[in-house]
Design an enzyme around this catalytic site. Structure first.
Site, short mmCIF file in Angstrom:
data_model
loop_
_atom_site.label_atom_id
_atom_site.label_comp_id
_atom_site.label_asym_id
_atom_site.label_seq_id
_atom_site.Cartn_x
_atom_site.Cartn_y
_atom_site.Cartn_z
N HIS A 1 -11.07 -23.59 20.82
CA HIS A 1 -10.54 -25.00 20.14
C HIS A 1 -11.53 -25.86 19.40
N GLU B 1 2.00 -12.98 -5.52
CA GLU B 1 0.88 -13.37 -5.92
C GLU B 1 0.48 -13.83 -7.30
N GLY C 1 -14.13 2.46 -7.53
CA GLY C 1 -13.68 1.59 -6.83
C GLY C 1 -12.07 1.48 -6.69
N GLY C 2 -11.62 2.15 -7.78
CA GLY C 2 -10.19 2.32 -8.19
C GLY C 2 -9.30 1.08 -8.31
N THR D 1 -5.85 10.14 -5.74
CA THR D 1 -5.81 9.49 -6.90
C THR D 1 -5.03 8.35 -7.17
N ALA E 1 10.25 -9.82 -7.16
CA ALA E 1 9.60 -10.82 -6.24
C ALA E 1 9.07 -10.14 -5.15
N GLY E 2 8.34 -8.93 -5.42
CA GLY E 2 7.56 -8.17 -4.52
C GLY E 2 6.07 -9.00 -4.36
N CYS F 1 -8.01 -1.00 -6.29
CA CYS F 1 -8.27 -1.99 -5.55
C CYS F 1 -9.30 -2.94 -5.96
N LEU G 1 -1.28 0.16 0.20
CA LEU G 1 -2.32 -0.78 0.83
C LEU G 1 -3.71 -0.07 0.82
P1 FAD Z 1 -6.61 3.82 -6.09
O1 FAD Z 1 -7.39 2.70 -5.70
O2 FAD Z 1 -5.41 3.60 -7.09
O3 FAD Z 1 -7.55 4.50 -6.68
C1 FAD Z 1 -7.25 5.81 -7.33
C2 FAD Z 1 -8.51 6.28 -8.15
O4 FAD Z 1 -8.35 7.63 -8.75
C3 FAD Z 1 -8.69 5.32 -9.58
O5 FAD Z 1 -9.79 4.83 -9.81
C4 FAD Z 1 -8.23 6.50 -10.64
O6 FAD Z 1 -8.87 6.17 -11.87
C5 FAD Z 1 -8.51 7.47 -10.16
N1 FAD Z 1 -7.81 8.72 -10.65
C6 FAD Z 1 -6.54 9.12 -10.74
N2 FAD Z 1 -6.43 10.36 -11.13
C7 FAD Z 1 -7.53 10.97 -11.47
C8 FAD Z 1 -7.68 12.30 -11.81
N3 FAD Z 1 -7.17 13.04 -12.03
N4 FAD Z 1 -9.28 12.44 -12.24
C9 FAD Z 1 -10.10 11.31 -11.71
N5 FAD Z 1 -9.74 10.16 -11.18
C10 FAD Z 1 -8.58 9.74 -11.02
N6 FAD Z 1 -3.63 -3.85 -1.24
C11 FAD Z 1 -4.05 -4.30 -0.32
O7 FAD Z 1 -4.16 -3.79 0.86
N7 FAD Z 1 -4.62 -5.57 -0.09
C12 FAD Z 1 -4.31 -6.38 -1.36
O8 FAD Z 1 -4.71 -7.41 -1.34
C13 FAD Z 1 -3.94 -5.72 -2.49
N8 FAD Z 1 -3.90 -6.61 -3.84
C14 FAD Z 1 -3.40 -5.69 -4.84
C15 FAD Z 1 -3.26 -6.51 -5.98
C16 FAD Z 1 -2.78 -5.91 -7.17
C17 FAD Z 1 -2.55 -6.54 -8.43
C18 FAD Z 1 -2.54 -4.32 -7.09
C19 FAD Z 1 -2.13 -3.59 -8.45
C20 FAD Z 1 -2.69 -3.63 -5.86
C21 FAD Z 1 -2.92 -4.36 -4.76
N9 FAD Z 1 -3.26 -3.51 -3.71
C22 FAD Z 1 -3.65 -4.14 -2.39
C23 FAD Z 1 -2.87 -2.25 -3.52
C24 FAD Z 1 -4.25 -1.32 -3.46
O9 FAD Z 1 -4.98 -1.47 -4.47
C25 FAD Z 1 -4.00 -0.06 -3.47
O10 FAD Z 1 -3.08 0.33 -1.95
C26 FAD Z 1 -5.19 0.89 -3.21
O11 FAD Z 1 -6.11 0.84 -4.17
C27 FAD Z 1 -4.87 2.26 -2.98
O12 FAD Z 1 -6.26 3.02 -2.74
P2 FAD Z 1 -6.29 4.81 -3.33
O13 FAD Z 1 -7.75 4.95 -2.98
O14 FAD Z 1 -5.14 5.33 -2.72
O15 FAD Z 1 -5.88 4.68 -4.84
P1 NAD Z 2 6.78 -4.25 -4.40
O1 NAD Z 2 7.42 -3.29 -4.06
O2 NAD Z 2 6.25 -5.12 -3.39
O3 NAD Z 2 8.01 -5.04 -5.16
C1 NAD Z 2 8.57 -4.84 -6.19
C2 NAD Z 2 9.87 -5.82 -6.33
O4 NAD Z 2 10.51 -5.54 -7.64
C3 NAD Z 2 11.01 -5.46 -5.28
O5 NAD Z 2 11.35 -6.81 -4.50
C4 NAD Z 2 12.08 -4.85 -6.00
O6 NAD Z 2 13.37 -5.27 -5.40
C5 NAD Z 2 12.01 -5.60 -7.30
N1 NAD Z 2 12.64 -4.78 -8.31
C6 NAD Z 2 12.46 -3.21 -8.40
N2 NAD Z 2 13.21 -3.07 -9.51
C7 NAD Z 2 13.73 -4.10 -10.23
C8 NAD Z 2 14.56 -4.43 -11.35
N3 NAD Z 2 14.96 -3.70 -12.03
N4 NAD Z 2 14.69 -5.91 -11.34
C9 NAD Z 2 14.00 -6.86 -10.78
N5 NAD Z 2 13.54 -6.50 -9.55
C10 NAD Z 2 13.46 -5.25 -9.33
O7 NAD Z 2 5.88 -3.86 -5.64
P2 NAD Z 2 4.71 -4.58 -6.38
O8 NAD Z 2 4.91 -6.05 -6.25
O9 NAD Z 2 4.73 -4.20 -7.84
O10 NAD Z 2 3.52 -4.13 -5.58
C11 NAD Z 2 3.07 -2.65 -5.83
C12 NAD Z 2 2.23 -2.43 -4.58
O11 NAD Z 2 1.10 -2.88 -4.43
C13 NAD Z 2 2.93 -2.77 -3.25
O12 NAD Z 2 3.65 -1.66 -2.49
C14 NAD Z 2 2.21 -3.66 -2.44
O13 NAD Z 2 2.02 -2.92 -1.32
C15 NAD Z 2 0.87 -3.00 -3.20
N6 NAD Z 2 0.27 -4.71 -3.06
C16 NAD Z 2 -0.12 -5.08 -2.00
C17 NAD Z 2 -0.82 -6.29 -1.98
C18 NAD Z 2 -1.22 -6.91 -0.82
O14 NAD Z 2 -1.46 -6.40 0.08
N7 NAD Z 2 -1.62 -8.36 -0.57
C19 NAD Z 2 -0.92 -7.23 -3.14
C20 NAD Z 2 -0.50 -6.59 -4.64
C21 NAD Z 2 0.15 -5.36 -4.54
#
Ligand code: FAD
Ligand code: NAD
Length: 482
Positions: free
Chosen positions: A461, A204, A55-56, A160, A198-199, A58, A336
């Site tokens: 509605h 969140e 599930g990675g 990955t 503040a990303g 996500c 994403l």
């Molecule tokens: P990943 O989900 O990162 O999966 C990659 C997998 O590859 C991992 O399981 C890792 O262990 C494995 N791997 C890596 N290298 C190797 C290797 N060499 N050999 C074997 N396995 C390996 N996105 C959204 O769209 N909506 C959200 O609400 C959202 N919320 C998030 C909240 C947080 C806290 C975080 C951190 C991220 C969030 N994201 C969200 C971003 C989202 O999780 C990622 O964009 C998404 O998981 C990417 O999918 P992926 O399959 O590319 O990689």
């Molecule tokens: P982000 O890119 O959303 O935000 C990072 C923030 O950190 C930016 O506003 C940037 O200006 C700031 N920043 C960078 N360097 C800094 C520094 N030295 N000091 C202070 N601020 C600094 O990254 P994130 O919040 O870490 O999220 C990572 C990724 O995960 C994003 O690309 C996002 O798409 C994904 N994600 C998505 C969701 C969702 O879809 N709801 C939720 C969580 C994460």
């Protein structure tokens, strides 16, 4: 992102096979969805994953656990502060953090187990260990005990994903100074959580802990909140987050962070150049994520990567080396889950000679704060920058009956349509269930709908979706309810 049930299993019976049509490295929403689609298309598929669960990011430490905590913490605030408005008296509302964290863990394990079940159903071979590509057509897998196995692979898909980016001067200790992974499991509510960035993650997870009682200070390098978002939305969001008690310092260049016992100090240079140190008890570093390519052997193979380390692919998701493909967070573009999944589907369809394709203009973006923030397509700033003439229409939730019934009237929907053709170019929404409302807008953009198309579609509605219809009517100055 998955079906439920089925316990997590170790390698399946079929994993004695040594050659596959496709070997996917990584089982996140990109990799596991690609593996399932490839199996549907008749390929023999193996998926290599180094984590214990599928599930990675996500499912394990990203979208799912963060949304579970956002939901629970919102319920807590609702019960404590807002139920009385509905005439529901709730006294003695208390936080039971272990139960809240336990519920989150249960959801994660149900969903990760569900993917193991989907793999079995689709006869996908799961192989545990770290994958690398020693040569074209081969994936080597090193297991936790150091044993290595070589798999023949007609095609290899790198999925990955990504890992949290670090910050110079800020050493992550996996405890007091950590990333989103630690912030999803703090054992107690921090007294003062200092969030760097503040990303999306900062907002969140900052919201979660603020709702549960922490003082939250967000330090952001840029001069404003969510700089790539629509300006109006980002201004309103800032006002609403401040009202919820989050405090922000913009233009803050973080220089170092240090943990001593239970205290952490963060030193930053302010916009005016002054050095300031603040103290708290936890630091969440949320300054972006970087592609995960360590130990894959890409350099030796000659797979091209960009400046950030992302694998460069063509429109079919093929890398510069024939037979090696890549999708998801490890390639350029927004990080994403739904983008990763769509690319996974498109990549394997292309491998099978089908026309796999992702419409990047129609990828929705959602921030699951309260209220939610969601968008698809271009912002006004982008349209102005590209010299595209547009008309806009917006409508506030305040004038919507369902929003009133919910007691959630903050926010609005804004639609941007081409001034001559009326084609919808961007939709920006902040308000209740914005993340669900944006689906309609994403389909409109994907199907090249006009604002008139949306305005003439019947919306039930009383629903929040009527705000989208009214915003579409507003594009032509025909708004009804204000
Ligand atoms: P990943 O989900 O990162 O999966 C990659 C997998 O590859 C991992 O399981 C890792 O262990 C494995 N791997 C890596 N290298 C190797 C290797 N060499 N050999 C074997 N396995 C390996 N996105 C959204 O769209 N909506 C959200 O609400 C959202 N919320 C998030 C909240 C947080 C806290 C975080 C951190 C991220 C969030 N994201 C969200 C971003 C989202 O999780 C990622 O964009 C998404 O998981 C990417 O999918 P992926 O399959 O590319 O990689
Ligand atoms: P982000 O890119 O959303 O935000 C990072 C923030 O950190 C930016 O506003 C940037 O200006 C700031 N920043 C960078 N360097 C800094 C520094 N030295 N000091 C202070 N601020 C600094 O990254 P994130 O919040 O870490 O999220 C990572 C990724 O995960 C994003 O690309 C996002 O798409 C994904 N994600 C998505 C969701 C969702 O879809 N709801 C939720 C969580 C994460």
């Amino acid at each position: 992102m998955s079906g439920e049930s089925a316990n997590q299993t170790n390698n399946t019976a079929e994993d004695n096979a040594d050659s596959f049509d496709l070997v996917v490295i990584g089982s996140g929403p990109g990799g596991y969805v690609a593996a399932i689609r490839a199996a549907q298309l008749g390929m023999s598929v193996a998926c290599v994953e180094r984590d214990k669960t599928l599930g990675g990011t996500c499912l394990n430490v990203g979208c799912i656990p963060s949304k579970a905590l956002l939901e629970s913490s919102e319920r807590f605030v609702e019960a404590r502060d807002h139920l009385a408005d509905h005439g529901v008296k709730a006294s003695g509302v208390e936080l039971d953090l272990p139960t809240m964290l336990g519920r989150k863990e249960k959801i994660v394990s149900q969903l990760t187990g569900g993917i193991a079940g989907l793999f079995k159903k689709n006869k996908i071979t799961r192989i545990s260990g770290h994958g690398s590509i020693p040569e074209r057509g081969v994936v080597a897998v090193k297991d936790a005990d150091g044993g290595e196995r070589r798999l023949g692979a007609a095609k290899i898909l790198i999925a990955t994903g990504s890992t949290p980016a670090s910050l110079k001067g800020v050493e992550l200790d996996g405890d007091r100074i950590g990333t989103s992974t630690e912030a999803l499991s703090y054992e107690g509510v921090p007294e003062h959580l200092i969030v760097i960035g503040a990303g999306v993650i900062g907002l969140e997870l900052g919201s979660v802990w603020a709702r549960l009682g922490a003082k939250v200070t967000v330090l952001e390098f840029m001069p404003k909140l969510l700089p790539t978002m629509d300006e109006e939305v980002s201004r309103l969001a800032l006002r609403l987050f401040k009202r919820q008690g989050l405090s922000f310092t913009f233009g803050a260049r973080v220089q170092r962070a240090k943990a001593e016992g239970e205290t952490v100090t963060v030193t930053y240079q302010s916009a005016s150049g002054e050095e300031t140190t603040i103290a708290g008890d936890r630091v969440l570093v949320a300054v972006g994520r970087r592609p995960c390519t360590t130990g894959l052997g890409l350099g030796k193979l000659g797979v091209d990567t960009d400046r950030r380390g992302c694998v460069i692919v063509d429109e079919h998701y093929q890398s510069s080396v024939p037979g090696i493909w890549a999708i998801g967070d490890v390639i350029p573009g927004p990080m994403l889950a739904h983008k990763a999944s769509e690319e996974g589907l498109a990549a394997v369809e292309n491998m099978a000679g089908l026309p796999g394709h992702v419409c990047y203009d129609a990828i929705p973006n959602v921030i699951y704060t309260s209220p939610e923030i969601a968008s698809v397509g271009k912002t006004e700033a982008e349209l102005k920058g590209e010299g595209i003439p547009y008309r806009k229409g917006s409508f506030p939730f305040m004038a919507n009956g369902r929003a009133k019934a919910l007691g959630q009237t903050d926010g609005m929907v804004k639609i941007l349509a081409h001034a001559e053709t009326d084609r919808i170019l961007g939709v920006h929404c902040i308000g209740p269930r914005a993340g669900d409302l944006i689906a309609e807008a994403a389909i409109a953009v994907e199907f090249s709908a006009s604002a008139e198309d949306l305005a003439r579609s019947v919306h039930a509605h009383p629903t929040l979706a009527e705000v989208v219809k009214e915003a579409a009517l507003a594009v032509d100055g025909r708004v009804i309810h204000i």
